[in-house]
Design a protein around this motif. Structure first.
Motif, PDB file in Angstrom:
ATOM      1  N   ALA A 256      -5.956   3.903 -11.826  1.00  0.00           N
ATOM      2  CA  ALA A 256      -4.530   4.190 -11.655  1.00  0.00           C
ATOM      3  C   ALA A 256      -4.139   5.479 -12.369  1.00  0.00           C
ATOM      4  O   ALA A 256      -3.380   6.303 -11.832  1.00  0.00           O
ATOM      5  CB  ALA A 256      -3.699   3.022 -12.169  1.00  0.00           C
ATOM      6  N   LYS A 257      -4.661   5.694 -13.575  1.00  0.00           N
ATOM      7  CA  LYS A 257      -4.323   6.899 -14.336  1.00  0.00           C
ATOM      8  C   LYS A 257      -4.944   8.145 -13.691  1.00  0.00           C
ATOM      9  O   LYS A 257      -4.330   9.217 -13.685  1.00  0.00           O
ATOM     10  CB  LYS A 257      -4.796   6.746 -15.776  1.00  0.00           C
ATOM     11  N   LYS A 258      -6.127   7.980 -13.134  1.00  0.00           N
ATOM     12  CA  LYS A 258      -6.802   9.115 -12.505  1.00  0.00           C
ATOM     13  C   LYS A 258      -5.995   9.673 -11.345  1.00  0.00           C
ATOM     14  O   LYS A 258      -5.958  10.894 -11.128  1.00  0.00           O
ATOM     15  CB  LYS A 258      -8.193   8.683 -12.031  1.00  0.00           C
ATOM     16  N   ARG A 259      -5.317   8.789 -10.613  1.00  0.00           N
ATOM     17  CA  ARG A 259      -4.526   9.259  -9.477  1.00  0.00           C
ATOM     18  C   ARG A 259      -3.033   9.357  -9.826  1.00  0.00           C
ATOM     19  O   ARG A 259      -2.192   9.507  -8.925  1.00  0.00           O
ATOM     20  CB  ARG A 259      -4.747   8.374  -8.254  1.00  0.00           C
ATOM     21  N   ASN A 260      -2.711   9.205 -11.123  1.00  0.00           N
ATOM     22  CA  ASN A 260      -1.337   9.334 -11.607  1.00  0.00           C
ATOM     23  C   ASN A 260      -0.404   8.341 -10.911  1.00  0.00           C
ATOM     24  O   ASN A 260       0.721   8.685 -10.500  1.00  0.00           O
ATOM     25  CB  ASN A 260      -0.824  10.766 -11.401  1.00  0.00           C
TER      26      ASN A 260
ATOM     27  N   LEU B 191       0.824  -1.206   0.000  1.00  0.00           N
ATOM     28  CA  LEU B 191       0.000   0.000   0.000  1.00  0.00           C
ATOM     29  C   LEU B 191       0.859   1.257   0.000  1.00  0.00           C
ATOM     30  O   LEU B 191       0.552   2.243  -0.690  1.00  0.00           O
ATOM     31  CB  LEU B 191      -0.934  -0.010   1.207  1.00  0.00           C
ATOM     32  N   ALA B 192       1.954   1.220   0.773  1.00  0.00           N
ATOM     33  CA  ALA B 192       2.871   2.362   0.783  1.00  0.00           C
ATOM     34  C   ALA B 192       3.544   2.516  -0.578  1.00  0.00           C
ATOM     35  O   ALA B 192       3.707   3.632  -1.088  1.00  0.00           O
ATOM     36  CB  ALA B 192       3.919   2.178   1.884  1.00  0.00           C
ATOM     37  N   ASP B 193       3.922   1.394  -1.180  1.00  0.00           N
ATOM     38  CA  ASP B 193       4.563   1.418  -2.488  1.00  0.00           C
ATOM     39  C   ASP B 193       3.626   2.004  -3.535  1.00  0.00           C
ATOM     40  O   ASP B 193       4.044   2.784  -4.408  1.00  0.00           O
ATOM     41  CB  ASP B 193       4.964  -0.004  -2.875  1.00  0.00           C
ATOM     42  N   ALA B 194       2.356   1.657  -3.447  1.00  0.00           N
ATOM     43  CA  ALA B 194       1.361   2.160  -4.397  1.00  0.00           C
ATOM     44  C   ALA B 194       0.897   3.573  -4.067  1.00  0.00           C
ATOM     45  O   ALA B 194       0.181   4.190  -4.861  1.00  0.00           O
ATOM     46  CB  ALA B 194       0.160   1.227  -4.428  1.00  0.00           C
TER      47      ALA B 194
ATOM     48  N   ARG C 189       2.118   5.126 -10.315  1.00  0.00           N
ATOM     49  CA  ARG C 189       3.205   4.451 -11.016  1.00  0.00           C
ATOM     50  C   ARG C 189       2.744   3.036 -11.353  1.00  0.00           C
ATOM     51  O   ARG C 189       2.287   2.300 -10.486  1.00  0.00           O
ATOM     52  CB  ARG C 189       4.446   4.403 -10.118  1.00  0.00           C
ATOM     53  N   ILE C 190       2.894   2.630 -12.584  1.00  0.00           N
ATOM     54  CA  ILE C 190       2.430   1.314 -13.043  1.00  0.00           C
ATOM     55  C   ILE C 190       3.626   0.428 -13.324  1.00  0.00           C
ATOM     56  O   ILE C 190       4.513   0.774 -14.101  1.00  0.00           O
ATOM     57  CB  ILE C 190       1.547   1.450 -14.296  1.00  0.00           C
ATOM     58  N   TYR C 191       3.646  -0.752 -12.676  1.00  0.00           N
ATOM     59  CA  TYR C 191       4.757  -1.676 -12.834  1.00  0.00           C
ATOM     60  C   TYR C 191       4.561  -2.635 -14.006  1.00  0.00           C
ATOM     61  O   TYR C 191       5.503  -2.968 -14.714  1.00  0.00           O
ATOM     62  CB  TYR C 191       4.943  -2.499 -11.550  1.00  0.00           C
ATOM     63  N   ALA C 192       3.356  -3.121 -14.175  1.00  0.00           N
ATOM     64  CA  ALA C 192       3.070  -4.110 -15.217  1.00  0.00           C
ATOM     65  C   ALA C 192       1.563  -4.249 -15.332  1.00  0.00           C
ATOM     66  O   ALA C 192       0.803  -3.712 -14.513  1.00  0.00           O
ATOM     67  CB  ALA C 192       3.701  -5.457 -14.884  1.00  0.00           C
ATOM     68  N   GLU C 193       1.134  -4.986 -16.350  1.00  0.00           N
ATOM     69  CA  GLU C 193      -0.282  -5.240 -16.573  1.00  0.00           C
ATOM     70  C   GLU C 193      -0.551  -6.736 -16.460  1.00  0.00           C
ATOM     71  O   GLU C 193       0.234  -7.555 -16.950  1.00  0.00           O
ATOM     72  CB  GLU C 193      -0.690  -4.751 -17.962  1.00  0.00           C
ATOM     73  N   VAL C 194      -1.633  -7.101 -15.789  1.00  0.00           N
ATOM     74  CA  VAL C 194      -2.083  -8.502 -15.734  1.00  0.00           C
ATOM     75  C   VAL C 194      -3.061  -8.697 -16.877  1.00  0.00           C
ATOM     76  O   VAL C 194      -4.081  -8.001 -16.954  1.00  0.00           O
ATOM     77  CB  VAL C 194      -2.751  -8.844 -14.387  1.00  0.00           C
ATOM     78  N   ILE C 195      -2.754  -9.638 -17.774  1.00  0.00           N
ATOM     79  CA  ILE C 195      -3.578  -9.760 -18.984  1.00  0.00           C
ATOM     80  C   ILE C 195      -4.275 -11.104 -19.131  1.00  0.00           C
ATOM     81  O   ILE C 195      -5.166 -11.246 -19.977  1.00  0.00           O
ATOM     82  CB  ILE C 195      -2.750  -9.475 -20.250  1.00  0.00           C
TER      83      ILE C 195
END
Length: 413
Positions: A245-249, A84-87, A251-257
């Motif tokens: 995630a984009k709304k709060r700007n 949570l802190a990392d995010a 940091r994105i590490y990867a996408e789960v697809i």
């Protein structure tokens, strides 16, 4: 349909109690296996494990709170707080009704159960702790994360043995895709290195008895493998819808697809010798991701270091990938961490994300005498730099549970 991204991660593991220490030691090919010194192992066939060291729950969680939790729950809370802190997720602006918690455990609070049984036998039923049941039950890690942070979205504790982490991540993917939540805290946790569980695994000849060489005991795909090595820890990820995630700007590490789940419907502990369930789960995960086997750049194998298990996974990969199986690097994190049971696949998912970020594949150590039937590229001994965009992570559990996830580097398009 919402796209799902990873924005935070936390790890408690035998290799270290944060993501960076865990990852750095994994890449260096360090083994975390050692002789058990938390209880007397004189009479045990197996005397080694992957223990979490230097973990102080009272400092991390507070004295009062830590004492209300079994060790498996302490691990999960500590890893969740890291994630949570990392995010950078917790704020007054967060809609907690739209945050779910999917965190499971294969076994739950077995240490608390054993301690209170001892109280019963020595001091009688009057002295049994009233907190035994809430400390013991496997859903309590998810519950405590929810309670502590006020997350009131769906809370679930999958119990799919050693595939718990991937089950949690995969079901979180489905929940976010269908707009059931904006955020899911997902992962697995385990603290089962106890007298009774070690004795059971030892007597079942499921675990390695290479007691004189602990760091060489876990050896996936090696001809001389003699069983897995028990370990403990927790891995927690923050999954979000891309729009959130984009709304709060963030940091994105990867996408789960992609996610695939099946059952062997074969045996209570043994995997299907031909890897049928594993093959089907991998196939479904690729179909869910909308990609082909040729698109996969690496595989994080379940690879526990058992004779049948490693071979059946190899056969499943060959069946799905065909000749391309010899192109795709396969790595086995458990050669270094040991088998963290219900925490394993969540921690390995974090390692996969780090691989996609850094373009580095951790090695499979102790592969000194490769099994001729296990003849794929297992990245032996030394980490490897590679061009990586898509990675698959396999996880299989007692009872025939199979769960596979597919991740890729994040691209706006």
């Amino acid at each position: 349909m919402e796209r799902v991204v990873i924005t935070g991660a936390g790890v408690i593991s035998p290799l270290g109690n944060d993501v960076e220490q865990f990852w750095n030691r994994l890449v260096r090919g360090e083994s975390a296996i050692s002789t058990i010194d938390t209880f007397d192992v004189t009479r045990y066939k197996t005397k080694i494990a992957g223990l979490v060291r230097d973990f102080d729950p009272e400092t991390l969680l507070g004295k009062k709170e830590a004492r209300r939790m079994d060790r498996f729950c302490q691990f999960a809370m500590a890893a969740a707080n890291q994630a949570l802190a990392d995010a950078q997720l917790v704020s007054d602006e967060l809609d907690r009704e739209r945050v779910a918690v999917y965190v499971g455990s294969g076994i739950g609070g077995i240490q608390t159960l054993l301690e209170q049984e001892a109280v019963l036998n020595k001091r009688g039923p009057e002295r049994i702790s009233p907190t035994l049941v809430p400390m013991m039950i496997a859903n309590m890690a998810a519950a405590m994360i929810s309670i502590t942070h006020g997350f009131t979205g769906p809370t679930m504790a999958p119990v799919t043995a050693c595939s718990v982490g991937n089950t949690a991540i995969g079901e979180a993917l489905r929940l976010i895709r269908t707009n059931g939540a904006d955020v899911v805290i997902a992962g697995g946790t385990e603290a089962a290195i106890t007298e009774i569980s070690l004795g059971s695994f030892s007597n079942a000849t499921a675990v390695s008895s290479r007691n004189d060489e602990p760091t060489r005991a876990s050896r996936p795909f090696d001809q001389d493998r003699d069983g897995f090595v028990m370990a403990e820890g927790a891995g927690i990820l923050v999954l979000e819808s891309l729009s959130h995630a984009k709304k709060r700007n963030a940091r994105i590490y990867a996408e789960v697809i992609g996610y695939g789940a099946t059952s062997d419907a074969y045996h209570i502990v043994a995997t299907h010798p031909e890897g049928r369930g594993a093959y089907q789960a991998m196939k479904l995960a690729l179909q869910d991701a909308g990609i082909q086997p040729t698109d996969v750049d690496m595989i994080s194998a379940h690879a526990t270091s058992t004779g049948v298990g490693d071979l059946s996974e190899t056969l499943a990969i060959k069946k799905l990938f065909g000749e391309d199986a010899y192109r795709v690097p396969v790595t086995a994190n458990k050669s270094m961490t040991g088998h963290m049971l219900g925490a394993a696949s969540a921690v390995e998912a974090i390692a996969l994300v780090k691989s996609l970020q850094t373009r580095i594949i951790p090695p499979t150590i102790n592969l000194d005498n490769p099994d001729p039937a296990c003849d794929l590229d297992y990245v032996p001994h030394v980490a490897r730099e590679a061009k990586l965009a898509v990675g698959m992570s396999n996880s299989f559990g007692f009872g025939g549970h199979n769960a596979v996830i597919v991740c890729r580097t994040f691209d706006e398009s």
